[in-house]
Design a protein around this motif. Structure first.
Motif, PDB file in Angstrom:
ATOM      1  N   ARG A   1       0.837  -1.207   0.000  1.00  0.00           N
ATOM      2  CA  ARG A   1       0.000   0.000   0.000  1.00  0.00           C
ATOM      3  C   ARG A   1       0.869   1.253   0.000  1.00  0.00           C
ATOM      4  NH1 ARG A   1      -1.086   3.416   3.720  1.00  0.00           N
ATOM      5  NH2 ARG A   1      -0.433   2.045   5.406  1.00  0.00           N
ATOM      6  N   GLU A   2       1.871   1.277   0.864  1.00  0.00           N
ATOM      7  CA  GLU A   2       2.749   2.446   0.938  1.00  0.00           C
ATOM      8  C   GLU A   2       3.495   2.659  -0.373  1.00  0.00           C
ATOM      9  OE1 GLU A   2       3.963   2.555   5.635  1.00  0.00           O
ATOM     10  OE2 GLU A   2       4.881   1.025   4.359  1.00  0.00           O
ATOM     11  N   LYS A   3       3.949   1.575  -0.965  1.00  0.00           N
ATOM     12  CA  LYS A   3       4.658   1.680  -2.244  1.00  0.00           C
ATOM     13  C   LYS A   3       3.715   2.189  -3.332  1.00  0.00           C
ATOM     14  CE  LYS A   3       7.758  -2.144  -1.156  1.00  0.00           C
ATOM     15  NZ  LYS A   3       8.126  -3.515  -1.524  1.00  0.00           N
ATOM     16  N   ALA A   4       2.484   1.664  -3.379  1.00  0.00           N
ATOM     17  CA  ALA A   4       1.510   2.087  -4.390  1.00  0.00           C
ATOM     18  C   ALA A   4       1.148   3.562  -4.215  1.00  0.00           C
ATOM     19  CB  ALA A   4       0.258   1.213  -4.322  1.00  0.00           C
ATOM     20  N   GLU A   5       0.967   3.983  -2.971  1.00  0.00           N
ATOM     21  CA  GLU A   5       0.657   5.394  -2.717  1.00  0.00           C
ATOM     22  C   GLU A   5       1.798   6.293  -3.169  1.00  0.00           C
ATOM     23  OE1 GLU A   5      -0.218   5.350   1.463  1.00  0.00           O
ATOM     24  OE2 GLU A   5      -2.341   4.929   1.134  1.00  0.00           O
ATOM     25  N   GLU A   6       3.024   5.875  -2.910  1.00  0.00           N
ATOM     26  CA  GLU A   6       4.195   6.650  -3.323  1.00  0.00           C
ATOM     27  C   GLU A   6       4.268   6.765  -4.846  1.00  0.00           C
ATOM     28  OE1 GLU A   6       8.801   5.618  -3.349  1.00  0.00           O
ATOM     29  OE2 GLU A   6       8.016   5.850  -1.317  1.00  0.00           O
ATOM     30  N   VAL A   7       3.998   5.672  -5.537  1.00  0.00           N
ATOM     31  CA  VAL A   7       4.024   5.680  -7.008  1.00  0.00           C
ATOM     32  C   VAL A   7       2.923   6.599  -7.547  1.00  0.00           C
ATOM     33  CG1 VAL A   7       3.623   4.273  -9.069  1.00  0.00           C
ATOM     34  CG2 VAL A   7       5.098   3.418  -7.246  1.00  0.00           C
ATOM     35  N   MET A   8       1.721   6.519  -6.953  1.00  0.00           N
ATOM     36  CA  MET A   8       0.609   7.366  -7.398  1.00  0.00           C
ATOM     37  C   MET A   8       0.940   8.843  -7.181  1.00  0.00           C
ATOM     38  SD  MET A   8      -1.979   5.717  -8.734  1.00  0.00           S
ATOM     39  CE  MET A   8      -3.601   6.345  -8.403  1.00  0.00           C
ATOM     40  N   GLU A   9       1.509   9.168  -6.024  1.00  0.00           N
ATOM     41  CA  GLU A   9       1.856  10.559  -5.723  1.00  0.00           C
ATOM     42  C   GLU A   9       2.906  11.092  -6.693  1.00  0.00           C
ATOM     43  OE1 GLU A   9       3.033  10.651  -1.619  1.00  0.00           O
ATOM     44  OE2 GLU A   9       1.004  10.171  -0.925  1.00  0.00           O
ATOM     45  N   GLY A  10       3.829  10.236  -7.075  1.00  0.00           N
ATOM     46  CA  GLY A  10       4.888  10.644  -7.991  1.00  0.00           C
ATOM     47  C   GLY A  10       4.452  10.715  -9.436  1.00  0.00           C
ATOM     48  N   ASN A  11       3.244  10.247  -9.729  1.00  0.00           N
ATOM     49  CA  ASN A  11       2.706  10.253 -11.094  1.00  0.00           C
ATOM     50  C   ASN A  11       3.632   9.549 -12.078  1.00  0.00           C
ATOM     51  OD1 ASN A  11       0.168  11.043 -11.702  1.00  0.00           O
ATOM     52  ND2 ASN A  11       0.690  13.138 -12.244  1.00  0.00           N
ATOM     53  N   LYS A  12       4.371   8.562 -11.597  1.00  0.00           N
ATOM     54  CA  LYS A  12       5.390   7.888 -12.389  1.00  0.00           C
ATOM     55  C   LYS A  12       4.822   7.134 -13.594  1.00  0.00           C
ATOM     56  CE  LYS A  12       9.418   4.981 -11.608  1.00  0.00           C
ATOM     57  NZ  LYS A  12      10.166   4.266 -10.590  1.00  0.00           N
ATOM     58  N   TYR A  13       3.642   6.568 -13.447  1.00  0.00           N
ATOM     59  CA  TYR A  13       3.050   5.768 -14.518  1.00  0.00           C
ATOM     60  C   TYR A  13       1.763   6.400 -15.037  1.00  0.00           C
ATOM     61  CZ  TYR A  13       6.373   2.282 -12.909  1.00  0.00           C
ATOM     62  OH  TYR A  13       7.533   1.623 -12.565  1.00  0.00           O
ATOM     63  N   ALA A  14       1.690   7.713 -15.018  1.00  0.00           N
ATOM     64  CA  ALA A  14       0.473   8.428 -15.411  1.00  0.00           C
ATOM     65  C   ALA A  14       0.071   8.168 -16.856  1.00  0.00           C
ATOM     66  CB  ALA A  14       0.644   9.922 -15.183  1.00  0.00           C
ATOM     67  N   ASP A  15       1.049   7.878 -17.713  1.00  0.00           N
ATOM     68  CA  ASP A  15       0.745   7.671 -19.130  1.00  0.00           C
ATOM     69  C   ASP A  15       0.413   6.220 -19.473  1.00  0.00           C
ATOM     70  OD1 ASP A  15       3.312   6.867 -18.558  1.00  0.00           O
ATOM     71  OD2 ASP A  15       4.139   7.507 -20.490  1.00  0.00           O
ATOM     72  N   SER A  16       0.375   5.350 -18.476  1.00  0.00           N
ATOM     73  CA  SER A  16       0.092   3.931 -18.713  1.00  0.00           C
ATOM     74  C   SER A  16      -1.263   3.545 -18.120  1.00  0.00           C
ATOM     75  CB  SER A  16       1.189   3.061 -18.088  1.00  0.00           C
ATOM     76  OG  SER A  16       0.811   1.706 -18.143  1.00  0.00           O
TER      77      SER A  16
ATOM     78  N   LEU B   1      -3.778  -1.235 -12.392  1.00  0.00           N
ATOM     79  CA  LEU B   1      -3.170  -2.084 -11.364  1.00  0.00           C
ATOM     80  C   LEU B   1      -3.018  -1.322 -10.050  1.00  0.00           C
ATOM     81  CD1 LEU B   1      -1.814  -4.656 -10.364  1.00  0.00           C
ATOM     82  CD2 LEU B   1       0.291  -3.911 -11.480  1.00  0.00           C
ATOM     83  N   LEU B   2      -2.546  -0.091 -10.108  1.00  0.00           N
ATOM     84  CA  LEU B   2      -2.392   0.713  -8.892  1.00  0.00           C
ATOM     85  C   LEU B   2      -3.736   0.963  -8.208  1.00  0.00           C
ATOM     86  CD1 LEU B   2       0.240   3.265 -10.160  1.00  0.00           C
ATOM     87  CD2 LEU B   2       0.541   1.706  -8.218  1.00  0.00           C
ATOM     88  N   ALA B   3      -4.759   1.294  -8.995  1.00  0.00           N
ATOM     89  CA  ALA B   3      -6.089   1.528  -8.422  1.00  0.00           C
ATOM     90  C   ALA B   3      -6.619   0.261  -7.761  1.00  0.00           C
ATOM     91  CB  ALA B   3      -7.048   2.014  -9.509  1.00  0.00           C
ATOM     92  N   PHE B   4      -6.404  -0.883  -8.392  1.00  0.00           N
ATOM     93  CA  PHE B   4      -6.855  -2.154  -7.828  1.00  0.00           C
ATOM     94  C   PHE B   4      -6.161  -2.428  -6.501  1.00  0.00           C
ATOM     95  CE2 PHE B   4      -6.725  -6.661  -7.085  1.00  0.00           C
ATOM     96  CZ  PHE B   4      -7.995  -7.091  -7.416  1.00  0.00           C
ATOM     97  N   VAL B   5      -4.844  -2.233  -6.461  1.00  0.00           N
ATOM     98  CA  VAL B   5      -4.073  -2.474  -5.237  1.00  0.00           C
ATOM     99  C   VAL B   5      -4.573  -1.574  -4.111  1.00  0.00           C
ATOM    100  CG1 VAL B   5      -1.802  -2.214  -4.178  1.00  0.00           C
ATOM    101  CG2 VAL B   5      -2.012  -3.371  -6.375  1.00  0.00           C
ATOM    102  N   LEU B   6      -4.702  -0.299  -4.407  1.00  0.00           N
ATOM    103  CA  LEU B   6      -5.138   0.639  -3.367  1.00  0.00           C
ATOM    104  C   LEU B   6      -6.561   0.360  -2.915  1.00  0.00           C
ATOM    105  CD1 LEU B   6      -3.472   3.903  -4.667  1.00  0.00           C
ATOM    106  CD2 LEU B   6      -2.845   2.569  -2.648  1.00  0.00           C
ATOM    107  N   ASP B   7      -7.434  -0.014  -3.847  1.00  0.00           N
ATOM    108  CA  ASP B   7      -8.809  -0.351  -3.483  1.00  0.00           C
ATOM    109  C   ASP B   7      -8.852  -1.597  -2.608  1.00  0.00           C
ATOM    110  OD1 ASP B   7     -11.715  -0.120  -3.646  1.00  0.00           O
ATOM    111  OD2 ASP B   7     -11.611  -1.890  -4.938  1.00  0.00           O
ATOM    112  N   SER B   8      -8.035  -2.572  -2.916  1.00  0.00           N
ATOM    113  CA  SER B   8      -8.038  -3.827  -2.162  1.00  0.00           C
ATOM    114  C   SER B   8      -7.504  -3.654  -0.746  1.00  0.00           C
ATOM    115  CB  SER B   8      -7.193  -4.888  -2.873  1.00  0.00           C
ATOM    116  OG  SER B   8      -7.806  -5.260  -4.073  1.00  0.00           O
ATOM    117  N   VAL B   9      -6.461  -2.870  -0.587  1.00  0.00           N
ATOM    118  CA  VAL B   9      -5.871  -2.731   0.742  1.00  0.00           C
ATOM    119  C   VAL B   9      -6.557  -1.666   1.583  1.00  0.00           C
ATOM    120  CG1 VAL B   9      -3.624  -3.624   0.077  1.00  0.00           C
ATOM    121  CG2 VAL B   9      -4.036  -1.170  -0.027  1.00  0.00           C
ATOM    122  N   ASN B  10      -7.362  -0.814   0.954  1.00  0.00           N
ATOM    123  CA  ASN B  10      -8.071   0.223   1.692  1.00  0.00           C
ATOM    124  C   ASN B  10      -9.547  -0.099   1.889  1.00  0.00           C
ATOM    125  OD1 ASN B  10      -5.809   1.851   1.943  1.00  0.00           O
ATOM    126  ND2 ASN B  10      -6.186   2.873  -0.002  1.00  0.00           N
ATOM    127  N   ALA B  11      -9.980  -1.246   1.400  1.00  0.00           N
ATOM    128  CA  ALA B  11     -11.399  -1.594   1.457  1.00  0.00           C
ATOM    129  C   ALA B  11     -11.873  -1.742   2.893  1.00  0.00           C
ATOM    130  CB  ALA B  11     -11.645  -2.884   0.680  1.00  0.00           C
TER     131      ALA B  11
END
Length: 104
Positions: free
Chosen positions: A57-72, A78-88
Motif C-alpha cells: 500500500r505504501e509503495k503504491a501510494e508513493e508511485v501514485m503521488e509521484g505520477n510515475k506511470y500516469a501515461d500507462s 493495477l495501482l487503483a486495484f491495489v489501493l482499493d483492495s488494501v483500503n477496502a
C-alpha cells in the motif's frame, strides 16, 4: 484474497508468482505497456531498497503521488486495484491482496 490484474498466482493459498505474460500476448499489449507493468510489478512486490520495510500500500501510494506511470492505462488500473483492495472497508473485501511468493 484479491488477485491483482496482470499477475499470475499459484497454490492452494494463492501467492503471486509473476506477471501474466500470456495475457500480454493475447491482449496485444505494446512493448511500452509490458515494460511499464514489469517495472511497476518489481517496484510493488520485489523491491528491497535499504531502509524501513514498506507495505505494498505504501509503495503504491508513493508511485501514485509521484505520477510515475500516469501515461500507462494498465499501470493505473493495477495501482487503483491495489489501493482499493488494501483500503477496502467492506466485510466482503477484508482479506486483502494475495501475498507475493517468498524468495527461498
Amino acid at each position: 484474497r484479491d488477485v491483482p490484474p496482470y499477475v499470475r498466482v499459484q497454490g492452494d493459498r494463492a501467492k503471486i508468482r509473476g506477471l501474466n505474460v500470456v495475457q500480454f500476448v493475447r491482449s496485444d499489449f505494446s512493448d511500452e505497456e509490458k515494460s511499464a507493468l514489469s517495472r511497476l510489478y518489481k517496484e510493488l512486490w520485489l523491491s528491497r531498497r535499504s531502509g524501513p520495510v514498506r507495505s505494498v500500500r505504501e509503495k503504491a501510494e508513493e508511485v501514485m503521488e509521484g505520477n510515475k506511470y500516469a501515461d500507462s492505462e494498465h499501470c493505473q488500473h493495477l495501482l487503483a486495484f491495489v489501493l482499493d483492495s488494501v483500503n477496502a472497508t467492506s466485510p466482503m473485501r477484508c482479506q486483502g491482496l494475495c501475498p507475493p511468493r517468498t524468495l527461498d
